[in-house]
Design a protein around this motif. Structure first.
Motif, PDB file in Angstrom:
ATOM      1  N   PRO A  38       0.805  -1.223   0.000  1.00 37.55           N
ATOM      2  CA  PRO A  38       0.000   0.000   0.000  1.00 37.55           C
ATOM      3  C   PRO A  38       0.839   1.275   0.000  1.00 37.55           C
ATOM      4  O   PRO A  38       0.457   2.276  -0.609  1.00 37.55           O
ATOM      5  N   LYS A  39       2.001   1.257   0.654  1.00 37.50           N
ATOM      6  CA  LYS A  39       2.851   2.458   0.688  1.00 37.50           C
ATOM      7  C   LYS A  39       3.405   2.763  -0.702  1.00 37.50           C
ATOM      8  O   LYS A  39       3.438   3.924  -1.130  1.00 37.50           O
ATOM      9  N   LYS A  40       3.851   1.730  -1.423  1.00 32.83           N
ATOM     10  CA  LYS A  40       4.360   1.936  -2.779  1.00 32.83           C
ATOM     11  C   LYS A  40       3.249   2.392  -3.715  1.00 32.83           C
ATOM     12  O   LYS A  40       3.461   3.251  -4.563  1.00 32.83           O
ATOM     13  N   GLN A  41       2.055   1.837  -3.540  1.00 36.12           N
ATOM     14  CA  GLN A  41       0.919   2.243  -4.370  1.00 36.12           C
ATOM     15  C   GLN A  41       0.585   3.707  -4.136  1.00 36.12           C
ATOM     16  O   GLN A  41       0.333   4.454  -5.084  1.00 36.12           O
ATOM     17  N   THR A  45       0.740   6.749  -6.814  1.00 35.82           N
ATOM     18  CA  THR A  45      -0.434   7.583  -7.064  1.00 35.82           C
ATOM     19  C   THR A  45      -0.093   9.054  -6.878  1.00 35.82           C
ATOM     20  O   THR A  45      -0.512   9.908  -7.671  1.00 35.82           O
ATOM     21  N   ASN A  46       0.679   9.375  -5.845  1.00 37.11           N
ATOM     22  CA  ASN A  46       1.088  10.762  -5.611  1.00 37.11           C
ATOM     23  C   ASN A  46       1.936  11.284  -6.763  1.00 37.11           C
ATOM     24  O   ASN A  46       1.744  12.410  -7.234  1.00 37.11           O
ATOM     25  N   GLN A  47       2.886  10.476  -7.238  1.00 35.87           N
ATOM     26  CA  GLN A  47       3.730  10.877  -8.363  1.00 35.87           C
ATOM     27  C   GLN A  47       2.895  11.084  -9.624  1.00 35.87           C
ATOM     28  O   GLN A  47       3.087  12.050 -10.357  1.00 35.87           O
ATOM     29  N   LEU A  48       1.981  10.178  -9.874  1.00 35.62           N
ATOM     30  CA  LEU A  48       1.138  10.277 -11.054  1.00 35.62           C
ATOM     31  C   LEU A  48       0.286  11.541 -11.012  1.00 35.62           C
ATOM     32  O   LEU A  48       0.178  12.263 -12.008  1.00 35.62           O
ATOM     33  N   ASN A  49      -0.292  11.846  -9.868  1.00 28.63           N
ATOM     34  CA  ASN A  49      -1.100  13.054  -9.742  1.00 28.63           C
ATOM     35  C   ASN A  49      -0.250  14.309  -9.932  1.00 28.63           C
ATOM     36  O   ASN A  49      -0.719  15.286 -10.536  1.00 28.63           O
ATOM     37  N   MET A  50       0.992  14.294  -9.436  1.00 28.48           N
ATOM     38  CA  MET A  50       1.877  15.435  -9.627  1.00 28.48           C
ATOM     39  C   MET A  50       2.189  15.630 -11.104  1.00 28.48           C
ATOM     40  O   MET A  50       2.167  16.747 -11.615  1.00 28.48           O
ATOM     41  N   VAL A  51       2.468  14.552 -11.804  1.00 31.75           N
ATOM     42  CA  VAL A  51       2.756  14.636 -13.233  1.00 31.75           C
ATOM     43  C   VAL A  51       1.526  15.155 -13.988  1.00 31.75           C
ATOM     44  O   VAL A  51       1.640  16.006 -14.876  1.00 31.75           O
TER      45      VAL A  51
END
Length: 56
Positions: A38-41, A45-51
């Motif tokens: 869950p931490k990696k997911q 998700t945070n990186q994807l939203n930032m991009v």
């Protein structure tokens, strides 16, 4: 469900074509694997939203 609620029978291809004509799409739900971290997911998700927010 269509038959039970609305007494209408349609094939999947007909429903997809109808959605397409209405500019809608039909997608299947995603599932999460039981062994997933869950931490990696959440990090992904945070990186994807930032991009998504930084790209034009």
């Amino acid at each position: 469900m269509l038959k039970e609620k609305f007494s209408v029978t349609m094939k999947c291809a007909s429903i997809a074509a109808m959605f397409h004509r209405m500019n809608l799409c039909c997608t299947r739900s995603n599932y999460r694997l039981a062994k997933a971290n869950p931490k990696k997911q959440q990090g992904f998700t945070n990186q994807l939203n930032m991009v998504k927010t930084t790209l034009p």
